[in-house]
Design a protein around this motif. Structure first.
Motif, mmCIF file in Angstrom:
data_model
loop_
_atom_site.group_PDB
_atom_site.id
_atom_site.type_symbol
_atom_site.label_atom_id
_atom_site.label_comp_id
_atom_site.label_asym_id
_atom_site.label_seq_id
_atom_site.Cartn_x
_atom_site.Cartn_y
_atom_site.Cartn_z
ATOM 1 N N ASP A 45 45.127 33.727 33.969
ATOM 2 C CA ASP A 45 43.880 33.541 33.226
ATOM 3 C C ASP A 45 43.819 34.413 31.981
ATOM 4 O OD1 ASP A 45 42.893 31.694 34.997
ATOM 5 O OD2 ASP A 45 41.489 33.056 35.983
ATOM 6 N N LEU A 46 43.377 33.798 30.873
ATOM 7 C CA LEU A 46 42.932 34.576 29.720
ATOM 8 C C LEU A 46 41.539 35.113 30.009
ATOM 9 C CD1 LEU A 46 43.900 32.576 26.508
ATOM 10 C CD2 LEU A 46 44.555 34.924 27.046
ATOM 11 N N VAL A 47 40.677 34.218 30.440
ATOM 12 C CA VAL A 47 39.360 34.535 30.983
ATOM 13 C C VAL A 47 39.218 33.652 32.213
ATOM 14 C CG1 VAL A 47 38.289 35.169 28.777
ATOM 15 C CG2 VAL A 47 38.250 32.784 29.518
ATOM 16 N N ARG A 92 43.311 29.366 31.594
ATOM 17 C CA ARG A 92 44.650 29.926 31.686
ATOM 18 C C ARG A 92 45.349 29.872 30.321
ATOM 19 N NH1 ARG A 92 46.888 26.011 36.184
ATOM 20 N NH2 ARG A 92 46.177 24.584 34.534
ATOM 21 N N ASP A 140 47.123 41.645 28.092
ATOM 22 C CA ASP A 140 45.861 42.367 27.886
ATOM 23 C C ASP A 140 45.411 42.269 26.427
ATOM 24 O OD1 ASP A 140 45.663 43.132 30.530
ATOM 25 O OD2 ASP A 140 46.529 45.130 30.218
ATOM 26 N N ARG A 179 43.898 38.857 25.925
ATOM 27 C CA ARG A 179 42.579 38.797 26.565
ATOM 28 C C ARG A 179 41.529 39.519 25.737
ATOM 29 N NH1 ARG A 179 44.893 40.060 32.693
ATOM 30 N NH2 ARG A 179 45.071 37.855 33.367
ATOM 31 N N LEU A 185 40.714 37.319 22.457
ATOM 32 C CA LEU A 185 40.098 35.998 22.603
ATOM 33 C C LEU A 185 38.624 35.985 22.227
ATOM 34 C CD1 LEU A 185 40.417 33.044 23.418
ATOM 35 C CD2 LEU A 185 39.873 33.722 25.773
#
Length: 224
Positions: free
Chosen positions: A28-30, A34, A205, A208, A211
């Motif tokens: 997952d990015l958030v 994904r 990280d 993430r 984003l």
């Protein structure tokens, strides 16, 4: 012929994750998004048809796509399978990697647009601010920075150019190098500093953290 399809996108997500320690493309990015899902969403806004190439034991649970196909033992083998499955009407192919989840729609569109100016392939090129050194010998050789850059994803290709380049049977570090070796015209489009290549937990990280900044409309730092 599948009507209305002139631009097709292939997203590579068939890697085993041996370098990362896990299949990073499905992390997952958030929550609920994904890395591969982000790549699909970007390509969907530029291409008429989207295919995803996945590991043999994977069941696709992402956003709707036009094709889910099993990849091969290498990136080139994987893309050969994808190219063979393209709809007949597609004359331009966007090749994207789930490991570049923050590539923007604007970057993908710019790569495709470069094909209309006579290129056989278009590559996003990010020029770093740091001086490049060549350390392959016994000492360092200063290369400089002007005219040099880092190739990013997604790349765009004339269908005939990428198919013919693969048919030549050469090995290359990435697809545009195959087209280049086959005598094709490869051009650069401005890359993006925010287009992080996720290769380990640290770069994951970073992606993430970036984003929400990009979602808020922050500039991508595209090379001019």
């Amino acid at each position: 012929m599948q009507r209305g399809v002139t631009i097709a996108a292939l997203i590579t997500a068939a890697g085993s994750g041996t370098r990362f320690g896990a299949r990073k493309q499905f992390l997952d990015l958030v929550p609920g998004l994904r890395l591969v899902d982000a790549a699909v969403e970007t390509c969907r806004q530029v291409a008429d048809w989207v295919g995803v190439l996945v590991p043999a034991d994977h069941t696709w649970e992402g956003p709707p796509v036009d094709l889910v196909a099993v990849g091969g033992d290498s990136r080139q083998a994987t893309l050969l399978r994808g190219l063979a499955a393209l709809p007949s009407g597609a004359d331009r192919v966007l090749i994207h990697s789930a490991s570049h989840p923050l590539a923007t729609v604007g970057l993908a569109a710019a790569a495709v647009a470069a094909l209309d100016d006579g290129a056989d392939a278009a590559v996003p090129l990010w020029t770093p601010a740091d001086v490049i050194k060549d350390g392959r010998g016994t000492g360092l050789v200063t290369v400089g920075r002007e005219g040099f850059g880092l190739a990013q994803s997604p790349m765009a290709f004339r269908r005939h150019a990428i198919v013919e380049a693969f048919a030549a049977g050469r090995e290359a570090v990435e697809e545009s190098a195959l087209v280049e070796a086959d005598g094709g015209v490869v051009r650069a489009v401005p890359g993006e500093v925010t287009n992080v290549h996720v290769i380990d937990p640290l770069t994951l990280d970073m992606a993430r953290a970036l984003l929400p900044v990009l979602a808020a409309g922050a500039p991508t730092g595209r090379t001019q």
